[in-house]
Design an enzyme around this catalytic site. Structure first.
Site, PDB file in Angstrom:
ATOM      1  N   ASP B 136      11.147  -6.022  -1.048  1.00  0.00           N
ATOM      2  CA  ASP B 136      10.619  -4.688  -1.335  1.00  0.00           C
ATOM      3  C   ASP B 136       9.098  -4.722  -1.257  1.00  0.00           C
ATOM      4  OD1 ASP B 136      10.972  -2.014  -1.861  1.00  0.00           O
ATOM      5  OD2 ASP B 136      10.958  -2.260  -4.033  1.00  0.00           O
ATOM      6  N   HIS B 143       1.164   5.656  -4.359  1.00  0.00           N
ATOM      7  CA  HIS B 143       2.041   5.133  -5.409  1.00  0.00           C
ATOM      8  C   HIS B 143       1.351   4.000  -6.163  1.00  0.00           C
ATOM      9  CE1 HIS B 143       5.618   3.670  -7.470  1.00  0.00           C
ATOM     10  NE2 HIS B 143       5.479   2.501  -6.896  1.00  0.00           N
ATOM     11  N   GLU B 208      13.321   5.411  -7.098  1.00  0.00           N
ATOM     12  CA  GLU B 208      12.145   5.307  -6.236  1.00  0.00           C
ATOM     13  C   GLU B 208      12.573   5.721  -4.835  1.00  0.00           C
ATOM     14  OE1 GLU B 208      10.338   1.369  -6.633  1.00  0.00           O
ATOM     15  OE2 GLU B 208       9.096   2.154  -8.260  1.00  0.00           O
ATOM     16  N   GLU B 210      12.345   5.525  -1.226  1.00  0.00           N
ATOM     17  CA  GLU B 210      11.813   4.563  -0.269  1.00  0.00           C
ATOM     18  C   GLU B 210      12.534   4.706   1.069  1.00  0.00           C
ATOM     19  OE1 GLU B 210      11.372   0.537  -1.488  1.00  0.00           O
ATOM     20  OE2 GLU B 210      10.955   1.034  -3.588  1.00  0.00           O
ATOM     21  N   ASP B 242      15.319   2.598  -4.782  1.00  0.00           N
ATOM     22  CA  ASP B 242      15.093   1.367  -5.541  1.00  0.00           C
ATOM     23  C   ASP B 242      15.095   1.717  -7.030  1.00  0.00           C
ATOM     24  OD1 ASP B 242      14.286  -1.256  -6.161  1.00  0.00           O
ATOM     25  OD2 ASP B 242      12.182  -0.674  -6.134  1.00  0.00           O
ATOM     26  N   ARG B 246      12.025   1.305 -16.104  1.00  0.00           N
ATOM     27  CA  ARG B 246      10.581   1.143 -16.364  1.00  0.00           C
ATOM     28  C   ARG B 246      10.295   0.408 -17.670  1.00  0.00           C
ATOM     29  NH1 ARG B 246       8.949   1.740 -11.321  1.00  0.00           N
ATOM     30  NH2 ARG B 246       9.408   3.803 -10.507  1.00  0.00           N
ATOM     31  N   GLN B 249      10.924  -3.184 -17.070  1.00  0.00           N
ATOM     32  CA  GLN B 249       9.896  -3.677 -16.150  1.00  0.00           C
ATOM     33  C   GLN B 249       8.594  -3.983 -16.878  1.00  0.00           C
ATOM     34  OE1 GLN B 249       9.344  -1.010 -12.827  1.00  0.00           O
ATOM     35  NE2 GLN B 249       7.774  -2.261 -11.850  1.00  0.00           N
ATOM     36  N   LYS B 262      14.945  -4.191 -11.707  1.00  0.00           N
ATOM     37  CA  LYS B 262      15.239  -3.689 -10.364  1.00  0.00           C
ATOM     38  C   LYS B 262      16.595  -4.165  -9.842  1.00  0.00           C
ATOM     39  CE  LYS B 262      10.923  -2.179  -9.246  1.00  0.00           C
ATOM     40  NZ  LYS B 262      10.575  -0.909  -8.599  1.00  0.00           N
ATOM     41  N   THR B 266      20.347  -1.092  -5.925  1.00  0.00           N
ATOM     42  CA  THR B 266      19.480  -0.493  -4.912  1.00  0.00           C
ATOM     43  C   THR B 266      20.433   0.228  -3.967  1.00  0.00           C
ATOM     44  OG1 THR B 266      17.960  -2.362  -5.071  1.00  0.00           O
ATOM     45  CG2 THR B 266      17.782  -0.973  -3.096  1.00  0.00           C
ATOM     46  N   GLU B 383       5.806   8.555 -11.844  1.00  0.00           N
ATOM     47  CA  GLU B 383       4.614   9.277 -11.390  1.00  0.00           C
ATOM     48  C   GLU B 383       4.719  10.768 -11.673  1.00  0.00           C
ATOM     49  OE1 GLU B 383       3.078   7.858  -7.305  1.00  0.00           O
ATOM     50  OE2 GLU B 383       5.112   7.088  -7.442  1.00  0.00           O
TER      51      GLU B 383
END
Lengths: 435, 435
Positions: B136, B143, B208, B210, B242, B246, B249, B262, B266, B383
């Site tokens: 990844d 970002h 996420e 992606e 993904d 949080r 993480q 993560k 996915t 975000e």
């Protein structure tokens, strides 16, 4: 359940292969690790080293107790990797061990098994399994503290270390078997005094002395592995050299961790010493220093606390090309113990799957560099030379801060316990070749 | 070489499948992405979506130009994954595209191909390839800047960002295809105000948005891929979610990067839009802000600077279970462009292999969250809600800081260019189920 002792650990058992009875052999009949080899251009074949021989299992599976193994085990033995056997679970691996043991102590089978017994020197190892995913942990608190001291002197051990078995995903495709040359990687490095990075061959190539933990049966996605059941997913151990380019690592690793500084090569030793072979060498989980937190409940089980450790002694040796030219033996750089790790194998497996991540047969978990508290137990050059500031002297008069082209790194591993036959892991070797 | 235009991009081409001619279809005859599907309990079969149908390639490979494809391509089409076709390289993929295109515009073949044409609604996608390794990246500077601002306000973008295509190894085993439910992960989280972490279901579950980059032909270990040749290793694109926890993480990621936050799931969309299909939508590499360094020479090629970008518009939509119960459509959360990334696909591939790391057919590279400079182009909830401080309002009156159980996340992608038929990616969907 952690495997317990049985007749296959009996020190008085006598193998009819003479070289397996020598006191210094790594592969007595009490060991019986598993691997995959080729004879010349022949097919990849599952094998067991015994003394200085390799027993090619598909060639002998019609004899002794091997002939009466369940069909699924016999089919798995005909494959070019151990993944099928790994998937069958601990009972299958134990049944195979007992059958091989039985055949090798029954002198009446010697002539029948002879066609399957070839000199170890006449076969070349290949990777023992197809590795779906490779994960690298960071389970030595001594290593983590040393490395942290260099990069964050005020804050060597991060606050999560004593709670979380820290790990990261590694690169599976570049895991290679012992004996494979390792090309020095090129990459970006950045001098603190300069405005821009430069690109070129790494000048901070290092080894890391680790232990490879092989996963047996997997778990479905979304279903964690309770620590009480982690032992059932643990197939065995090999040695592992997590080659690292320190200069690339330093520049690239923030904020998402090591990437190209590790993914150019990881070397494993050819033979997987199974959990059954390790039974005599189980030890309590390492005692935590006073004041450290107890592992959280999901990482705590009575059996794991009392027998989750493994008394495996590790050694790193180095030989430069000048040393080899001069006929000098490799020089020992460090010795450390797998039993000193902050986390047990079961804790690593359970933590890995605690979010529902699915482990699969043949997955490989690196322990992280196994370092101890003393200078002579530091498991990589970064620590041994303290980031290059204390170079090592070699017997040729050469010095080493990091690895030079032509250097060969050799990892060795031995389990010893009074009253039991010592078992070895075979060597994990790799020579550095120029970028 | 980056693929150029040919007759398969001609907007006037007419397909005999009626639904493929509708202006809103994602799968006109100019698209022809590749995937793998199952009908009921049937075998995994390589297929091409066309309009609202799936063309099962092994069933039709005896007709039209498909019948005269080289044997190696026809054999690869009989496999349950695309890995074999990927390994054959760009010429093979192009020959297949031209043959499928020819068959679908030749009305004389309609009756012959009919047995291989089934409703898309009647088949279930499976993963298009066996993914050896998943990497990844972090290629959106918007970002990276947004996330950095939250966690390191004084130092949002680290000094390496504009030099190094930052990436990390991900978990391949937990990559799932669109439609697979995603179980909320459990794990350790730590409140800054408390002395010890706690363990429980993540309260910071995020998506996420992606793009997944699929590798075609690989490179041998130790042999980098020069940027001039990177296009030859790029098979195609899909969408990629993904999923990220949080709170896990934040506690686990230092110093080795994201791990369990993560690796629980996915999601990829079912269809790989090939590099040939993307030819009309190539764009210059994104312009770097004044003052930013030029990419280093190993990441610079004239062709890549002029045509390395891909004009792919992305959208994220969300539907809660209350919204679905009320019959409300999913609500759009953000739109962003793959063309805005700081690094091109070729730069990511070349950087990945620059240390000699071997890529293999079927390897998957995530782009990293694709965010733009504006609020409505932020590609994840972290975000969009600025770490939960600006909750989103849903039409039911619900609010969202992070994902709730029952939430479905839907990624969509479209390429558009005047004078060409627009192509779509199909949806990348996943519903969150309780821990």
């Amino acid at each position: 359940m952690i495997p317990t002792l049985d007749h296959t650990h009996d020190a008085s058992a006598t193998c009819w292969v003479e070289s397996a009875r020598r006191p210094d052999t790594e592969f007595p009949v009490q060991n019986l690790p598993l691997g995959v080899v080729r004879e010349g251009d022949g097919p990849a074949t599952i094998a067991v080293p015994i003394g200085d021989r390799a027993l090619l299992l598909p060639r002998v599976s019609g004899h002794g107790d091997l002939a009466t193994l369940p069909a699924e085990i016999r089919e798995a033995l005909a494959a070019p990797t151990l993944n099928g056997l790994m998937a069958l679970g601990p009972d299958a691996a134990r049944a195979l061990r007992r059958a091989v043991f039985g055949a090798l102590v029954d002198a009446g089978l010697e002539s029948k098994l002879a066609p399957g017994l070839v000199p170890l020197a006449a076969v070349a190892p290949v990777l023992p399994a197809l590795i779906g995913d490779y994960t690298d942990f960071y389970a030595s608190v001594h290593h983590a503290t040393n490395v942290g001291s260099m990069f964050r002197p005020d804050n060597p051990l991060l606050p999560n270390y004593k709670w979380v078995p820290i790990g990261y995903h590694g690169r599976a495709s570049s895991v290679v078997v012992s004996g494979t040359s390792v090309r020095r990687p090129r990459g970006q490095t950045k001098d603190d005094q300069k405005p821009a990075p430069t690109v070129g061959p790494s000048r901070g190539l290092d080894y890391e002395c680790e232990v490879g933990i092989w996963v047996g049966t997997g778990n479905p996605l979304g279903e964690p592995i309770p620590i009480e059941r982690a032992a059932g997913h643990f197939f065995g151990l090999s040695l592992l050299n997590d080659w690292s380019a320190r200069d690339l690592q330093r520049w690239e690793y923030q904020p998402l961790g090591p990437f190209l500084s590790k993914s150019f090569a990881t070397t494993v030793s050819p033979w997987i010493v199974t959990t059954d072979a390790l039974a005599p060498f189980r030890a309590p989980a390492a005692t935590r220093p006073e004041g450290d937190p107890a592992p959280l409940p999901y990482l705590t089980a009575a059996e794991d606390q009392s027998a989750g450790g493994i008394a495996l002694d590790l050694e790193v040796a180095l030989s430069s090309s000048r040393m080899r030219t001069a006929g000098m033996p490799a020089v020992s750089l460090s010795r450390s113990s797998f039993a000193s790790l902050y986390w047990t194998v079961a804790q690593l497996i359970t933590h890995h799957a605690s979010n529902g991540c699915n482990l699969a047969p043949g997955d490989l978990l690196g322990s992280g560099t196994v370092s101890g508290p003393t200078r002579d137990s530091r498991g990589c050059l970064l620590e041994l030379t303290w980031r290059g500031s204390e170079p090592l002297d070699l017997p040729t008069g050469e010095t080493r801060r990091f690895l030079e082209d032509g250097d060969e790194v050799i990892l060795r591993g031995r389990c010893r316990r009074d009253g039991f036959v010592s078992i070895g892991f075979g060597e994990c070797r790799g020579v550095v070749i120029p970028a």
